[in-house]
Motif scaffolding. Structure first.
Motif, PDB file in Angstrom:
ATOM      1  N   ASP A 140     -40.070  -1.505  27.896  1.00 47.76           N
ATOM      2  CA  ASP A 140     -39.534  -1.098  29.190  1.00 47.76           C
ATOM      3  C   ASP A 140     -40.624  -0.529  30.094  1.00 47.76           C
ATOM      4  OD1 ASP A 140     -39.302   2.088  28.956  1.00 47.76           O
ATOM      5  OD2 ASP A 140     -38.686   1.184  27.055  1.00 47.76           O
ATOM      6  N   HIS A 141     -40.345  -0.534  31.369  1.00 45.41           N
ATOM      7  CA  HIS A 141     -41.315  -0.159  32.394  1.00 45.41           C
ATOM      8  C   HIS A 141     -41.787   1.287  32.280  1.00 45.41           C
ATOM      9  CE1 HIS A 141     -40.092  -3.955  34.026  1.00 45.41           C
ATOM     10  NE2 HIS A 141     -38.847  -3.537  34.098  1.00 45.41           N
ATOM     11  N   MET A 142     -40.928   2.165  31.778  1.00 45.18           N
ATOM     12  CA  MET A 142     -41.292   3.574  31.659  1.00 45.18           C
ATOM     13  C   MET A 142     -41.906   3.893  30.293  1.00 45.18           C
ATOM     14  SD  MET A 142     -40.548   4.670  34.612  1.00 45.18           S
ATOM     15  CE  MET A 142     -40.664   6.423  34.440  1.00 45.18           C
ATOM     16  N   GLY A 143     -41.869   2.955  29.386  1.00 50.85           N
ATOM     17  CA  GLY A 143     -42.448   3.178  28.062  1.00 50.85           C
ATOM     18  C   GLY A 143     -41.620   4.088  27.185  1.00 50.85           C
ATOM     19  N   VAL A 144     -40.310   4.120  27.419  1.00 52.32           N
ATOM     20  CA  VAL A 144     -39.434   4.969  26.615  1.00 52.32           C
ATOM     21  C   VAL A 144     -39.414   4.492  25.161  1.00 52.32           C
ATOM     22  CG1 VAL A 144     -37.043   5.731  26.295  1.00 52.32           C
ATOM     23  CG2 VAL A 144     -38.026   5.625  28.595  1.00 52.32           C
ATOM     24  N   LYS A 145     -39.265   3.187  24.976  1.00 59.85           N
ATOM     25  CA  LYS A 145     -39.276   2.615  23.624  1.00 59.85           C
ATOM     26  C   LYS A 145     -40.718   2.273  23.267  1.00 59.85           C
ATOM     27  CE  LYS A 145     -34.765   2.272  22.934  1.00 59.85           C
ATOM     28  NZ  LYS A 145     -34.050   2.953  21.900  1.00 59.85           N
ATOM     29  N   PRO A 146     -41.212   2.779  22.164  1.00 58.24           N
ATOM     30  CA  PRO A 146     -42.599   2.484  21.774  1.00 58.24           C
ATOM     31  C   PRO A 146     -42.733   1.072  21.196  1.00 58.24           C
ATOM     32  CG  PRO A 146     -41.574   3.877  20.122  1.00 58.24           C
ATOM     33  CD  PRO A 146     -40.573   3.716  21.238  1.00 58.24           C
ATOM     34  N   LEU A 147     -43.938   0.534  21.292  1.00 52.62           N
ATOM     35  CA  LEU A 147     -44.272  -0.741  20.666  1.00 52.62           C
ATOM     36  C   LEU A 147     -45.751  -0.673  20.289  1.00 52.62           C
ATOM     37  CD1 LEU A 147     -43.252  -3.550  19.859  1.00 52.62           C
ATOM     38  CD2 LEU A 147     -44.058  -4.371  22.069  1.00 52.62           C
ATOM     39  N   TYR A 148     -46.009  -0.643  18.996  1.00 50.04           N
ATOM     40  CA  TYR A 148     -47.371  -0.547  18.477  1.00 50.04           C
ATOM     41  C   TYR A 148     -47.751  -1.887  17.852  1.00 50.04           C
ATOM     42  CZ  TYR A 148     -46.127   4.380  18.765  1.00 50.04           C
ATOM     43  OH  TYR A 148     -45.717   5.605  19.203  1.00 50.04           O
ATOM     44  N   TYR A 149     -49.044  -2.187  17.904  1.00 44.13           N
ATOM     45  CA  TYR A 149     -49.495  -3.415  17.254  1.00 44.13           C
ATOM     46  C   TYR A 149     -50.924  -3.239  16.770  1.00 44.13           C
ATOM     47  CZ  TYR A 149     -52.332  -4.602  21.324  1.00 44.13           C
ATOM     48  OH  TYR A 149     -53.279  -4.587  22.314  1.00 44.13           O
ATOM     49  N   ALA A 150     -51.279  -4.103  15.824  1.00 41.47           N
ATOM     50  CA  ALA A 150     -52.655  -4.174  15.332  1.00 41.47           C
ATOM     51  C   ALA A 150     -53.020  -5.648  15.245  1.00 41.47           C
ATOM     52  CB  ALA A 150     -52.788  -3.510  13.966  1.00 41.47           C
ATOM     53  N   HIS A 151     -54.169  -5.980  15.794  1.00 40.17           N
ATOM     54  CA  HIS A 151     -54.723  -7.333  15.684  1.00 40.17           C
ATOM     55  C   HIS A 151     -55.938  -7.205  14.780  1.00 40.17           C
ATOM     56  CE1 HIS A 151     -56.689 -10.992  17.859  1.00 40.17           C
ATOM     57  NE2 HIS A 151     -56.437 -11.226  16.585  1.00 40.17           N
ATOM     58  N   VAL A 152     -55.767  -7.653  13.546  1.00 37.73           N
ATOM     59  CA  VAL A 152     -56.810  -7.516  12.536  1.00 37.73           C
ATOM     60  C   VAL A 152     -57.144  -8.911  12.022  1.00 37.73           C
ATOM     61  CG1 VAL A 152     -57.458  -6.505  10.315  1.00 37.73           C
ATOM     62  CG2 VAL A 152     -55.942  -5.245  11.857  1.00 37.73           C
TER      63      VAL A 152
END
Length: 184
Positions: A140-152
């Motif tokens: 979401d635009h406000m970043g309320v819901k987090p989303l983490y990632y790793a590109h390894v």
């Protein structure tokens, strides 16, 4: 506040379903009502469901309409009636009591990556578009819901819980001083 996780192998090697299940299980604190995984070759999604709305009683994730484009999401869509009206105007006539995740997927199928411009609410999601061989992730635009990632190396792992990403055996738990300094 459901839990989501996904793994994409860029070298097209197969996903280990036991690893994906383990990562999904570590999300049980976010979604104790059900845990589901979907694996297709080099891509896999996991979802831990927390039923919070009437719509979530009928929710099943990872979700697809056609077996070709899949979504996993932690979402709450606001302005549902306006979005449904826009989707119907775009040819989506069969919208009878859609879940939030179905609305997001239909928005993606209608407008592609521009779908986020039509979404209101709190959301973090990933869509695997098999015909295009593309993973599309957004929050979401406000970043309320987090989303983490790793590109390894030759894979990407994502989740709405950083601890889940860190559970992948190839993801280091060593702090990155440069990233911390940049954040601060």
């Amino acid at each position: 506040m459901s839990g989501i996780v996904g793994i994409l192998h860029l070298d097209r090697s197969p996903i280990d379903p036991l690893l994906l299940q383990r990562l999904t299980n570590c999300q049980a604190f976010r979604g104790p009502d059900a845990q589901q995984v979907w694996v297709e070759g080099h891509i896999g999604f996991g979802h831990a469901l927390l039923k919070t709305t009437d719509e979530s009683e009928h929710e099943h994730q990872p979700f697809t309409l056609d077996g070709k484009v899949w979504i996993v999401a932690d979402c709450r869509v606001d302005g549902r009636q306006d979005l449904i009206a826009r989707l119907r105007a775009h040819g989506n006539e069969d919208l009878a009591g859609p879940t939030d995740v179905e609305l997001i997927l239909r928005a993606y199928l209608s407008w592609g990556e521009d779908c986020v411009e039509s979404l209101l609410g709190d959301f973090a999601f990933a869509i695997w578009d098999a015909p295009r061989q593309r993973l599309f992730c957004a929050r979401d635009h406000m970043g309320v819901k987090p989303l983490y990632y790793a590109h390894v190396g030759r894979f990407v792992v994502f989740s709405n819980s950083i601890d889940c990403v860190r559970q992948h055996p190839a993801v280091s738990n060593r702090l990155n001083d440069l990233a911390i300094a940049d954040f601060l």
